[in-house]
Scaffold this motif. Sequence first.
Motif, mmCIF file in Angstrom:
data_model
loop_
_atom_site.group_PDB
_atom_site.id
_atom_site.type_symbol
_atom_site.label_atom_id
_atom_site.label_comp_id
_atom_site.label_asym_id
_atom_site.label_seq_id
_atom_site.Cartn_x
_atom_site.Cartn_y
_atom_site.Cartn_z
ATOM 1 N N LEU A 270 43.675 45.775 49.047
ATOM 2 C CA LEU A 270 42.694 46.327 48.122
ATOM 3 C C LEU A 270 42.825 45.700 46.741
ATOM 4 O O LEU A 270 41.822 45.364 46.095
ATOM 5 N N ALA A 271 44.075 45.543 46.276
ATOM 6 C CA ALA A 271 44.290 44.920 44.976
ATOM 7 C C ALA A 271 43.840 43.462 44.988
ATOM 8 O O ALA A 271 43.271 42.966 44.008
ATOM 9 N N PHE A 272 44.093 42.771 46.100
ATOM 10 C CA PHE A 272 43.667 41.381 46.205
ATOM 11 C C PHE A 272 42.142 41.283 46.170
ATOM 12 O O PHE A 272 41.580 40.409 45.502
ATOM 13 N N ASP A 273 41.469 42.180 46.861
ATOM 14 C CA ASP A 273 40.008 42.174 46.862
ATOM 15 C C ASP A 273 39.461 42.455 45.472
ATOM 16 O O ASP A 273 38.475 41.843 45.040
ATOM 17 N N ASP A 274 40.094 43.377 44.736
ATOM 18 C CA ASP A 274 39.686 43.645 43.357
ATOM 19 C C ASP A 274 39.870 42.398 42.494
ATOM 20 O O ASP A 274 39.034 42.101 41.627
ATOM 21 N N ALA A 275 40.964 41.683 42.718
ATOM 22 C CA ALA A 275 41.221 40.464 41.943
ATOM 23 C C ALA A 275 40.156 39.413 42.230
ATOM 24 O O ALA A 275 39.659 38.738 41.314
ATOM 25 N N VAL A 276 39.770 39.269 43.506
ATOM 26 C CA VAL A 276 38.723 38.301 43.868
ATOM 27 C C VAL A 276 37.414 38.665 43.173
ATOM 28 O O VAL A 276 36.735 37.797 42.587
ATOM 29 N N SER A 277 37.035 39.931 43.214
ATOM 30 C CA SER A 277 35.788 40.367 42.584
ATOM 31 C C SER A 277 35.814 40.119 41.080
ATOM 32 O O SER A 277 34.822 39.663 40.494
ATOM 33 N N ALA A 278 36.961 40.408 40.450
ATOM 34 C CA ALA A 278 37.073 40.213 39.006
ATOM 35 C C ALA A 278 36.962 38.737 38.633
ATOM 36 O O ALA A 278 36.314 38.380 37.641
ATOM 37 N N VAL A 279 37.574 37.874 39.417
ATOM 38 C CA VAL A 279 37.510 36.433 39.133
ATOM 39 C C VAL A 279 36.081 35.917 39.284
ATOM 40 O O VAL A 279 35.583 35.154 38.447
ATOM 41 N N VAL A 280 35.402 36.313 40.357
ATOM 42 C CA VAL A 280 34.023 35.865 40.565
ATOM 43 C C VAL A 280 33.125 36.356 39.434
ATOM 44 O O VAL A 280 32.334 35.595 38.868
ATOM 45 N N THR A 281 33.244 37.649 39.090
ATOM 46 C CA THR A 281 32.421 38.213 38.005
ATOM 47 C C THR A 281 32.664 37.481 36.688
ATOM 48 O O THR A 281 31.725 37.135 35.963
ATOM 49 N N THR A 282 33.930 37.236 36.381
ATOM 50 C CA THR A 282 34.263 36.566 35.120
ATOM 51 C C THR A 282 33.794 35.121 35.112
ATOM 52 O O THR A 282 33.236 34.643 34.112
ATOM 53 N N ALA A 283 34.010 34.403 36.205
ATOM 54 C CA ALA A 283 33.585 33.005 36.266
ATOM 55 C C ALA A 283 32.074 32.886 36.114
ATOM 56 O O ALA A 283 31.576 31.997 35.402
ATOM 57 N N HIS A 284 31.321 33.761 36.758
ATOM 58 C CA HIS A 284 29.866 33.726 36.634
ATOM 59 C C HIS A 284 29.444 33.984 35.192
ATOM 60 O O HIS A 284 28.580 33.265 34.651
#
Length: 849
Positions: free
Chosen positions: A110-124
Amino acid sequence: MAAIARLALENGAGWADIAARIREWAAARGVALHGLVVLVPFAQQLGPARGAFAKQGGWQPRVETTRTMAASLGPAPRGGEGQLSFDAATDRLQAARLLRGQSWVPRDPLAFDDAVSAVVTTAHAVLKAAAAVEPAARADHWQHGRELIAPVAGVGAIERALARVALEWAAAASSPATDALFAWRPGAWVLVQSGGEDALARSVMVAMPDTVPCLLLDADAHVHETLAPSIVTARCEGFEHEAVCAAAQVLEHLRRGQLPVALVAQDRLLMRRVRALLERHGVGLQDETGWKLSTTRAAAQVMALLRAAAPQASSDLLLDWLKTAAWPQAAVAQIEAACRREGWTQLRAIDANLLRGRAAPLLAEAMLVLQTFASARRQTLSEWLRILREGLNSSAVLAPMLSDDAGAQVLQTLHIEEPTAWSAQAAQTSLSLAEFSAWVDAALEDASFIPQAAPDASVVVTPLARLTLRPFAAVVFPGADDHHLGVDAGPHPLLNEAQAEALGVPTSRQRRQAEALAFAHAVSRAPVTFFHRHADGAEPLAPSPLLEQLGLRLASAGRKLEPWVDPRLTLRLAPTPVKMPAPSAAALLPARLSASACEALRACPYRFHALYLLRVREAEELDDEVEQRDYGNWLHDVLLKFHTQRGEPAPAEAEAARLLAIAQEEKVHKGLDDADFLPFEAGFIDLVPRYIAWLHERDAQGALFWQGEQEREIAPPEWEGIHLYGRIDRMDQVRGPALELIDYKTGSAAGLKDKLRQPLEDTQLAFYAALVQPETEHPIRASYLALGRKIESLPHPDVEDSASALVTGVGADLARIRRGAGLPALGEVPTCDFCDARGLCRRDHWSGA
């Protein structure tokens, strides 16, 4: 660097006024209109703007947004493998690959999935902001970002590292298509600003040489100076009431000929309900917001298949999938009925041998599909997509999806129909079934589905930010509460306010200001009606802070928020008191009655009428959570198997071991989940030595197990053809000789003791005694066996007399029913407290109740 002229537009100025101002400005500077570019904030303004210039005749300027202008100048640069694509599904995969090899990234799924979402959101967000930076200055921009997001130790180190990954990923992306605007040299640039500054357009004009005239027409300058002639508000009772009121107001505007109507989509769930109500009235809509792709039927079919394929899938998930696909629904109903009847909550617990008709072959066919998902622990993404496509094909889902707009978008989002577009990345990404399902779910959740507009659309569903400079005759604004409008915007997942502002990413403050400015535009021209509910379920809601500020502005101008007048017809109905029902139903008497039916007849005749004559009982939920009832059924089966296999009494340790072994076998046979069943299993392990000790005491008293879980059925003469039937947990032969009937109970013994203090009030044991009376000449005893923290045998003091009284009494009741006697709802406590028929008899609505 070009100098930008700035002109403030009067509030209320339309596109005709704007076109005239632009023509005057161009003529004064000798700029030919055919060489002039007019930039508008968003695509929905292109039509009105171009129409205004066309009405004036002569040469036309180019009216574009920054995106449409860039697209007209040439194709966008092709991104390389692994670069940001702004495709949610692709970018989530690449972000996961970037993070998976880092030791500092959390391993928890779950924490890894949150990290992936945060990285994608920030990069965009960072890459979109960087597009507004002049290409020549962009290298310095990225370097400044690296300095801002330098690594730190201690608190916040992981978030800072994730932000740095997002920054570097964005910096490595190919040049945005809008970079072509910086090199373009039209005769002049004109930017129409409404709803806030367009950073990209302004940067483009700033980068122009002095030979290119630039003009900024500011529609925001005076927006706070005027208010719409009619501003109305309504406080609604709840979600449904708010949706109905908003739809009624839209219909009223249409009736008056006030077209087009803007319907502001501030609360997306509420808007879907309003849209459904309007479509019932044949209203043509153009929806510019849409809804999450994950909520469409096509997405639900995909996710139903993946959830049913999970190793620990419940039978409920299997039925969800079978119902969403094109399987024969009559056979699906047979499987569902069998699952409810047998209590099969887990998919692996379903016994195909007990299915009838088409149900068994359908289950076999469905299981073949699911097994293709379970056959491999890990697969490449491209292989998973192939398996998913075959699964959709086998359940006849794929063909309808290809002809459905939402279905086509689901296939496009998941790249099911065009795997070659990213085949290299998909072939290099290895996922488990759970990871693949999570990726599909997230991709569908991130995407939006926007339906095609009706050809005669008179109502436009639009977000608040797109109301500006559009010729709406009226605005209907549901969702004007403090949870949906003027909400304090949350922080960015990885950037603080200073970092976001330096990188050009909108900060929380800027987002609040943009919303307030858009709100000011919404209330500055056309009549507007606000709706807000005072509660969302149990959660109280208040009017939006922006709505309250609007009230203060109106008060300072000598006005007020006018109360809404419901345009719907008002019907006045005379009150009709609800009396206690007492129907007669002689023709509905069944051929046989169970113990629970007799208990219902004695407790409340109306309950008997509703549940056993009308058979309107609620279907049992196929919940995979293990409950007390599941434990009781399992315990009955364990004890039956133990006693039927038991020979001569053995040492306590040996008998306890055998009982525990049988318990384990039954747990596996019933498909009970180890984790969910653990509390019950622990209690049973604690119960075993006490039960064996009690059993050995019974052995010493000469008691002998005879039969268990036996069904009996008799036809008492007093019942005139109606049979009574039931299943007896256990029958022992005891000294006397006598026959003892035992009913296992896993609940509290206190309630049983209270019931046995008045023997004639106990229906169950008396009923069982009545079932066996005709077949034995020996005395009959009966008792409850409480299998709790303490094993207690609770005997019925005079069960044979109670059985005779029960048969006689129920026979008299049945005779009265045959003669037309009513079956009243008694409405007595505690019978009503947990009655399944309470909503049918409307006990809570009786006059004087």
